[in-house]
Scaffold this motif. Structure first.
Motif, mmCIF file in Angstrom:
data_model
loop_
_atom_site.group_PDB
_atom_site.id
_atom_site.type_symbol
_atom_site.label_atom_id
_atom_site.label_comp_id
_atom_site.label_asym_id
_atom_site.label_seq_id
_atom_site.Cartn_x
_atom_site.Cartn_y
_atom_site.Cartn_z
ATOM 1 N N THR A 40 0.830 -1.200 0.000
ATOM 2 C CA THR A 40 0.000 0.000 0.000
ATOM 3 C C THR A 40 0.866 1.251 0.000
ATOM 4 O O THR A 40 2.013 1.227 0.440
ATOM 5 C CB THR A 40 -0.925 0.041 1.235
ATOM 6 N N GLN A 41 0.286 2.334 -0.516
ATOM 7 C CA GLN A 41 0.938 3.641 -0.513
ATOM 8 C C GLN A 41 0.002 4.610 0.195
ATOM 9 O O GLN A 41 -1.198 4.655 -0.107
ATOM 10 C CB GLN A 41 1.205 4.105 -1.939
ATOM 11 N N ASP A 42 0.529 5.375 1.131
ATOM 12 C CA ASP A 42 -0.263 6.321 1.913
ATOM 13 C C ASP A 42 -0.698 7.492 1.022
ATOM 14 O O ASP A 42 0.123 8.102 0.341
ATOM 15 C CB ASP A 42 0.584 6.822 3.088
ATOM 16 N N ARG A 43 -1.971 7.795 1.013
ATOM 17 C CA ARG A 43 -2.493 8.883 0.175
ATOM 18 C C ARG A 43 -1.985 10.256 0.614
ATOM 19 O O ARG A 43 -1.771 11.137 -0.209
ATOM 20 C CB ARG A 43 -4.024 8.906 0.205
ATOM 21 N N GLU A 44 -1.851 10.458 1.925
ATOM 22 C CA GLU A 44 -1.419 11.756 2.437
ATOM 23 C C GLU A 44 0.107 11.904 2.459
ATOM 24 O O GLU A 44 0.626 13.002 2.583
ATOM 25 C CB GLU A 44 -1.969 11.995 3.851
ATOM 26 N N ASP A 45 0.808 10.797 2.392
ATOM 27 C CA ASP A 45 2.278 10.801 2.457
ATOM 28 C C ASP A 45 2.778 9.789 1.425
ATOM 29 O O ASP A 45 3.046 8.637 1.746
ATOM 30 C CB ASP A 45 2.721 10.425 3.872
ATOM 31 N N PRO A 46 2.883 10.187 0.148
ATOM 32 C CA PRO A 46 3.145 9.241 -0.938
ATOM 33 C C PRO A 46 4.490 8.512 -0.891
ATOM 34 O O PRO A 46 4.691 7.569 -1.642
ATOM 35 C CB PRO A 46 3.024 10.081 -2.208
ATOM 36 N N TYR A 49 5.022 3.651 2.630
ATOM 37 C CA TYR A 49 4.432 2.399 2.147
ATOM 38 C C TYR A 49 4.252 1.427 3.308
ATOM 39 O O TYR A 49 5.009 1.459 4.278
ATOM 40 C CB TYR A 49 5.354 1.744 1.102
#
Length: 102
Positions: A40-46, A49
């Protein structure tokens, strides 16, 4: 319900290189006892992971972690990260499956 989940959290600005490494690793290796895995990749902190990997047991997960292939992959992955990864080792005590899937 039994099982084991490992969450690996890491930061990297080299997503393309990480993807190439993961693809190479997947081609060379069997599942190593893994039931399911998600990156997964964090939407708020690209650059943040999390990899969530499910195993049938803690013992199978540790056997997988101690394999030479995984050790090599982890070292190569660490070189692409912006710091050391954080590991969370979790025993599964309950699993939810939507009624429509059952």
């Amino acid at each position: 319900m039994s099982g084991f989940v490992q969450i690996v959290e890491f930061r990297s600005s080299k997503q393309d290189e990480l993807q190439e490494l993961a693809d190479e690793f997947a081609e060379r290796r069997s599942r190593g006892g893994m039931v399911h895995g998600v990156v997964t990749q964090d939407r708020e902190d690209p650059n943040l992971y999390r990899t969530v990997i499910e195993f049938p047991s803690y013992e199978v997960a540790m056997e997988n972690s101690n394999s030479p292939e995984v050790s090599e992959f982890a070292a190569r992955m660490a070189a692409l990260c912006d710091g050391p990864p954080t590991f969370r080792n979790l025993d599964v005590i309950y699993s939810m499956v939507p009624a429509a899937v059952r």
